[in-house]
Design an enzyme around this catalytic site. Structure first.
Site, PDB file in Angstrom:
ATOM      1  N   HIS A 174      87.587 -16.253  18.869  1.00  0.00           N
ATOM      2  CA  HIS A 174      88.371 -17.287  18.185  1.00  0.00           C
ATOM      3  C   HIS A 174      88.624 -16.851  16.759  1.00  0.00           C
ATOM      4  O   HIS A 174      88.310 -15.723  16.371  1.00  0.00           O
ATOM      5  CB  HIS A 174      87.719 -18.667  18.303  1.00  0.00           C
ATOM      6  CG  HIS A 174      86.361 -18.784  17.668  1.00  0.00           C
ATOM      7  ND1 HIS A 174      86.147 -18.615  16.327  1.00  0.00           N
ATOM      8  CD2 HIS A 174      85.149 -19.046  18.200  1.00  0.00           C
ATOM      9  CE1 HIS A 174      84.862 -18.782  16.058  1.00  0.00           C
ATOM     10  NE2 HIS A 174      84.227 -19.036  17.189  1.00  0.00           N
ATOM     11  N   HIS A 214      85.955 -14.858  14.709  1.00  0.00           N
ATOM     12  CA  HIS A 214      85.782 -13.438  15.036  1.00  0.00           C
ATOM     13  C   HIS A 214      86.958 -12.621  14.492  1.00  0.00           C
ATOM     14  O   HIS A 214      86.792 -11.507  14.017  1.00  0.00           O
ATOM     15  CB  HIS A 214      85.692 -13.248  16.557  1.00  0.00           C
ATOM     16  CG  HIS A 214      84.650 -14.118  17.194  1.00  0.00           C
ATOM     17  ND1 HIS A 214      84.957 -15.163  18.034  1.00  0.00           N
ATOM     18  CD2 HIS A 214      83.301 -14.126  17.066  1.00  0.00           C
ATOM     19  CE1 HIS A 214      83.842 -15.757  18.414  1.00  0.00           C
ATOM     20  NE2 HIS A 214      82.827 -15.150  17.847  1.00  0.00           N
ATOM     21  N   CYS A 260      65.735 -21.130  20.330  1.00  0.00           N
ATOM     22  CA  CYS A 260      67.151 -21.480  20.511  1.00  0.00           C
ATOM     23  C   CYS A 260      67.811 -20.296  21.203  1.00  0.00           C
ATOM     24  O   CYS A 260      67.844 -19.191  20.651  1.00  0.00           O
ATOM     25  CB  CYS A 260      67.842 -21.750  19.187  1.00  0.00           C
ATOM     26  SG  CYS A 260      69.633 -21.869  19.391  1.00  0.00           S
ATOM     27  N   CYS A 265      70.835 -18.776  19.276  1.00  0.00           N
ATOM     28  CA  CYS A 265      70.481 -17.836  18.196  1.00  0.00           C
ATOM     29  C   CYS A 265      69.677 -16.679  18.745  1.00  0.00           C
ATOM     30  O   CYS A 265      69.538 -15.664  18.085  1.00  0.00           O
ATOM     31  CB  CYS A 265      69.571 -18.478  17.148  1.00  0.00           C
ATOM     32  SG  CYS A 265      70.231 -19.883  16.307  1.00  0.00           S
ATOM     33  N   CYS A 280      68.197 -27.124  16.975  1.00  0.00           N
ATOM     34  CA  CYS A 280      68.305 -25.838  16.287  1.00  0.00           C
ATOM     35  C   CYS A 280      68.994 -26.054  14.931  1.00  0.00           C
ATOM     36  O   CYS A 280      70.020 -26.737  14.860  1.00  0.00           O
ATOM     37  CB  CYS A 280      69.130 -24.882  17.145  1.00  0.00           C
ATOM     38  SG  CYS A 280      69.786 -23.498  16.219  1.00  0.00           S
ATOM     39  N   HIS A 321      72.675 -24.305  15.405  1.00  0.00           N
ATOM     40  CA  HIS A 321      73.613 -24.788  16.430  1.00  0.00           C
ATOM     41  C   HIS A 321      73.528 -26.283  16.675  1.00  0.00           C
ATOM     42  O   HIS A 321      74.334 -26.843  17.426  1.00  0.00           O
ATOM     43  CB  HIS A 321      73.388 -24.037  17.749  1.00  0.00           C
ATOM     44  CG  HIS A 321      73.722 -22.594  17.636  1.00  0.00           C
ATOM     45  ND1 HIS A 321      72.799 -21.647  17.293  1.00  0.00           N
ATOM     46  CD2 HIS A 321      74.894 -21.948  17.787  1.00  0.00           C
ATOM     47  CE1 HIS A 321      73.382 -20.464  17.245  1.00  0.00           C
ATOM     48  NE2 HIS A 321      74.654 -20.615  17.544  1.00  0.00           N
ATOM     49  N   LYS A 348      83.146 -28.451  11.604  1.00  0.00           N
ATOM     50  CA  LYS A 348      82.631 -27.197  12.145  1.00  0.00           C
ATOM     51  C   LYS A 348      83.345 -26.876  13.473  1.00  0.00           C
ATOM     52  O   LYS A 348      83.539 -27.768  14.290  1.00  0.00           O
ATOM     53  CB  LYS A 348      81.125 -27.353  12.382  1.00  0.00           C
ATOM     54  CG  LYS A 348      80.461 -26.066  12.703  1.00  0.00           C
ATOM     55  CD  LYS A 348      78.968 -26.177  12.666  1.00  0.00           C
ATOM     56  CE  LYS A 348      78.401 -24.852  13.151  1.00  0.00           C
ATOM     57  NZ  LYS A 348      76.985 -24.765  13.134  1.00  0.00           N
ATOM     58  N   LYS A 382      82.767 -25.471  20.507  1.00  0.00           N
ATOM     59  CA  LYS A 382      83.349 -25.670  21.830  1.00  0.00           C
ATOM     60  C   LYS A 382      83.146 -27.104  22.287  1.00  0.00           C
ATOM     61  O   LYS A 382      84.019 -27.709  22.892  1.00  0.00           O
ATOM     62  CB  LYS A 382      82.675 -24.714  22.828  1.00  0.00           C
ATOM     63  CG  LYS A 382      83.601 -23.620  23.253  1.00  0.00           C
ATOM     64  CD  LYS A 382      83.282 -23.023  24.595  1.00  0.00           C
ATOM     65  CE  LYS A 382      82.001 -22.216  24.603  1.00  0.00           C
ATOM     66  NZ  LYS A 382      81.778 -21.512  25.861  1.00  0.00           N
TER      67      LYS A 382
HETATM   68  O1  ME8 Z   1      76.212 -13.502  16.056  1.00  0.00           O
HETATM   69  N1  ME8 Z   1      83.994 -18.716  10.713  1.00  0.00           N
HETATM   70  O2  ME8 Z   1      77.799 -12.747  17.576  1.00  0.00           O
HETATM   71  P1  ME8 Z   1      78.877 -13.939  17.543  1.00  0.00           P
HETATM   72  C1  ME8 Z   1      83.890 -17.452  10.271  1.00  0.00           C
HETATM   73  N2  ME8 Z   1      76.160 -10.964  18.452  1.00  0.00           N
HETATM   74  N3  ME8 Z   1      83.370 -16.442  10.989  1.00  0.00           N
HETATM   75  C2  ME8 Z   1      82.936 -16.732  12.215  1.00  0.00           C
HETATM   76  C3  ME8 Z   1      83.011 -18.041  12.761  1.00  0.00           C
HETATM   77  C4  ME8 Z   1      83.578 -19.062  11.937  1.00  0.00           C
HETATM   78  N4  ME8 Z   1      83.715 -20.303  12.338  1.00  0.00           N
HETATM   79  N5  ME8 Z   1      82.497 -18.009  14.005  1.00  0.00           N
HETATM   80  C5  ME8 Z   1      82.127 -16.711  14.246  1.00  0.00           C
HETATM   81  C6  ME8 Z   1      76.611 -12.715  16.895  1.00  0.00           C
HETATM   82  N6  ME8 Z   1      82.394 -15.950  13.168  1.00  0.00           N
HETATM   83  C7  ME8 Z   1      75.783 -11.483  17.204  1.00  0.00           C
HETATM   84  C8  ME8 Z   1      75.973 -10.478  16.109  1.00  0.00           C
HETATM   85  S1  ME8 Z   1      75.505  -8.094  14.981  1.00  0.00           S
HETATM   86  C9  ME8 Z   1      74.405  -6.882  15.146  1.00  0.00           C
HETATM   87  C10 ME8 Z   1      75.171  -9.219  16.255  1.00  0.00           C
HETATM   88  C11 ME8 Z   1      82.171 -14.501  13.034  1.00  0.00           C
HETATM   89  O3  ME8 Z   1      79.818 -13.649  18.663  1.00  0.00           O
HETATM   90  C12 ME8 Z   1      81.201 -14.171  11.906  1.00  0.00           C
HETATM   91  O4  ME8 Z   1      81.361 -12.831  11.532  1.00  0.00           O
HETATM   92  O5  ME8 Z   1      78.224 -15.246  17.505  1.00  0.00           O
HETATM   93  C13 ME8 Z   1      79.882 -14.320  12.574  1.00  0.00           C
HETATM   94  O6  ME8 Z   1      78.857 -13.669  11.866  1.00  0.00           O
HETATM   95  C14 ME8 Z   1      80.173 -13.663  13.908  1.00  0.00           C
HETATM   96  O7  ME8 Z   1      81.517 -14.051  14.212  1.00  0.00           O
HETATM   97  C15 ME8 Z   1      79.221 -14.130  14.992  1.00  0.00           C
HETATM   98  O8  ME8 Z   1      79.666 -13.660  16.208  1.00  0.00           O
END
Ligand code: ME8
Length: 672
Positions: free
Chosen positions: A18, A21, A126, A129, A144, A147, A301, A304
């Site tokens: 989304h 990312h 959690c 996390c 959590c 979340h 926030k 989903k």
């Molecule tokens: O945490 N606003 O993966 P993830 C801004 N796999 N950035 C956002 C966001 C939002 N609302 N939502 C997600 C993980 N992001 C782990 C990471 S790294 C070794 C492992 C972005 O799929 C932001 O960069 O939950 C956040 O840190 C990342 O997506 C989390 O992606």
């Protein structure tokens, strides 16, 4: 020349990408492009985090294997990054062999340093996390803290990492290496967390199969964060032999920057656990961990369960990639939270891109063509130079400091100064006065040169549209990209321009009506007159001063026009076509024409689509077939069944003939 390594987080594959990312990835892309433009040798890594309980459960819910789920979501990421012109050098998946080798090497080194021990463990877990919390850390109602979802009580025998041993070394790192965690406000949070006392960290799970087996500890799986964080090294060849470690030697040794870009949610993992693992393994640390804030939707926030996730597809289909890139980079003060709204997006687009940039380009090109017989002005000048150079210098400073919104503001100051300069000189009033032409030439050349500098500086931020602006100024591919005053040629041919950022009709868009960028078909048929795109006071725009309206334009003969009923590409892209796999098919009761199809279209949930194909196809012959579906059609009830989309078929003498892709592709693949 310096080396520069930049990474994004690797994203979980239990959900589709989304806007959050996309944001992190496009910031990394912008930095990578900027660094390359400065001559750095850049390595830009992104990828996916595919192990852990979350993924295991999401796959179980779908009744498929975790790797199958990962493959599907990864193909979504690949096509999205392609659409967004993301210029990554590598995409790592934690299910790859090369990654496992890196994780095993990391563990071997930490073990050799005596930093693992086995112990019994009980706590609140959690699974989103993939982390344990203490009673104190939970939100009221045993939720959590990240979340706000219920946590589980867990008790297991685990392998622990001696995190507490690294408390002082971490504090020394924060204090001794300026800028190692950015922004400063976030560093303070991290420092406080570490200073208040670190507990050892459980780095294995006994109740999880989907992951990397912990070497030397049968029955234990590597904790997903120790697994995931190591991607930053394994992608470079860490854990392998000989030539395969070349990138690791180049990008993870010495003093050249190694930057992890992350959202604030995972800063603790990157600024506490990761450097501690590296210290224990005797490896260099990242030079910077940079955390950005959170994108909210309409101040809420994104979640989903609330159903307010901003998927990029609709916006991109309607307005194009670079408009979204611009909005995200311009509207977030880097480090702080920002809110996304359709209205905010359209206002920003109309004011900055359609008006300030797009109109200025159209006006200047039109004036120059008119005054100089379809050419750029013949004589240059220097009057705008000092102002442009000053703002360019601050653009560069802000780019280096990840302050993209400020960098863009600096560029827009150049546009504002250009417009003021034009208003002060009123070249449009002097076009027919041969004596004034030398002065008109200088004024227009300087204004065009200022716009060229803006476009050149925009190249890392808007990789599709900035080259379009340069082309509109008569420059060939790769020409005019230097950030130095004076590159614009004089007197060379200047083709007619069509709008680069057509205005969006906000009311129509918000009313969910067809998007109506300002009549591009018409605009491509004749040169844009200066009045065409000037916002009227009723538009309610806030914008930089615009050149005054000139005397009426000399009519320019129309080129042979396209068919009267053509649509432009943006209108076509408003229709979202995707490949879907038919999972089930059954007749709709009391209808001899309709079939109810259950299709897999690359989303977590399946969709129902009703199709008028019962006379041509039996339900059983459809199952497993791939078809093309209009995915963004408003739901409609047909004979009491809600249909979410439409299946495409050729109509041969009224008989439907379904369209299939020529070979199987992942469900959800775009058709364009
Ligand atoms: O945490 N606003 O993966 P993830 C801004 N796999 N950035 C956002 C966001 C939002 N609302 N939502 C997600 C993980 N992001 C782990 C990471 S790294 C070794 C492992 C972005 O799929 C932001 O960069 O939950 C956040 O840190 C990342 O997506 C989390 O992606």
């Amino acid at each position: 020349m310096s080396r520069f390594y930049i990474t994004t987080p690797i994203y979980y594959v239990n959900d589709h990408p989304h806007i959050g990312h996309i944001y992190t990835t496009l910031v990394a892309d912008t930095v990578a492009r900027y660094r390359r433009s400065k001559g750095d040798e850049v390595y830009f890594l992104t990828g996916t985090d595919e192990h852990g309980q979350n993924i295991e459960r999401a796959a179980e819910k779908r009744g498929i294997a975790p790797l199958q789920l990962a493959d599907e979501v990864v193909s979504r990421y690949h096509s999205l990054w392609q659409d967004f012109s993301i210029s990554h050098d590598d995409f790592i998946r934690t299910t790859e062999e090369r990654h496992r080798l890196g994780v095993e090497e990391m563990i071997r080194r930490i073990e050799a340093n005596g930093d693992f021990y086995t112990s019994h463990h009980e706590g609140w877990y959690c699974s989103s996390c993939e982390a344990f919390y203490t009673d104190k850390e939970l939100q009221p109602g045993e939720l959590c803290p990240v979340h706000e979802r219920p946590v589980e009580r867990r008790s297991e025998e685990n392998i622990f990492f001696r995190l507490s041993k690294y408390q002082d070394a971490l504090l020394e790192w924060y204090d001794g290496r300026e800028g190692c965690v950015q922004p400063e406000s976030r560093l303070n949070e991290v420092r406080q967390f570490v200073a208040s006392g670190l507990r050892d960290l459980s780095v294995s799970r006994s109740q999880l199969d989907w992951g990397i087996a912990f070497p030397g500890h049968p029955g234990q799986t590597v904790y997903v964060w120790l697994d995931a964080l190591t991607n930053y090294l394994s992608a470079l060849g860490f854990g392998r032999q000989g030539k395969a470690t070349e990138l690791y030697d180049q990008y993870w040794q010495g003093d050249s920057p190694r930057v992890h870009l992350v959202g604030k949610d995972i800063l603790r993992f990157h600024a506490v656990y990761w450097p501690a693992f590296l210290m224990s393994a005797g490896l260099p640390l990242p030079t910077q961990v940079v955390a950005h804030g959170w994108w909210l939707r309409d101040q809420q926030k994104i979640s989903k369960s609330v159903g307010n996730v901003v998927r990029p597809d609709d916006l991109v289909a309607a307005f194009g990639i670079d408009s979204l890139r611009y909005f995200l980079l311009r509207d977030m003060v880097f480090g702080q939270d920002a809110s996304f709204s359709d209205e905010g997006f359209i206002d920003r687009y109309n004011s900055d891109l359609a008006n300030d940039l797009g109109n200025t380009v159209s006006r200047l090109v039109t004036l120059s063509r008119r005054a100089f017989d379809g050419r750029l002005p013949p004589t240059p000048g220097d009057g705008l130079r000092a102002a442009a150079e000053e703002h360019l210098a601050s653009y560069q400073q802000h780019m280096e400091a990840y302050a993209f919104q400020r960098a863009l503001e600096s560029l827009w100051k150049i546009l504002a100064e250009t417009n003021q300069y034009l208003v002060a000189n009123e070249p449009w009033k002097k076009l027919k006065d041969p004596e004034a032409l030398p002065q008109v030439s200088q004024v227009l050349w300087q204004s065009l040169e200022a716009v060229r500098l803006v476009a050149a500086a925009l190249l890392p931020l808007l990789p599709e549209k900035a080259p379009e602006v340069l082309r509109a100024l008569g420059l060939a591919e790769g020409q005019g990209t230097a950030l130095e005053w004076g590159e614009l040629p004089t007197g060379s041919e200047l083709p007619a321009v069509s709008p680069i950022f057509p205005r969006i009709d906000k009311k129509a868009y918000l009313a969910n009506a067809e998007v109506a960028p300002s009549t591009p078909a018409k605009a491509s048929n004749k040169e844009t007159t200066l009045q065409d795109k000037t916002p009227t006071p009723s538009d309610g725009e806030t914008s930089a001063p615009s050149p005054a309206t000139p005397s009426p334009a000399t009519p320019i003969p129309a080129a042979p026009g396209p068919r009267a009923d053509t649509i432009d590409i943006e209108q076509f892209f408003a229709t979202e076509l995707r490949v879907a796999t038919i999972e089930a098919a059954e007749p709709v009761p009391k209808s001899n024409k309709l079939l109810k199809l259950t299709v897999e279209i690359g989303e977590p949930e399946k969709r129902t689509v009703v199709a008028g194909i019962a006379k041509a196809y039996a339900p059983e012959e459809l199952v497993g077939k791939q078809v093309v579906v209009v995915a963004n059609l408003k739901p409609a009830k047909l004979m009491g069944v809600e249909s979410n989309g439409m299946v495409l078929a050729a109509s041969e003498s009224g008989q439907p003939v379904l369209l299939h892709p020529q070979r199987a592709v992942p469900p959800g693949t775009k058709v364009r």
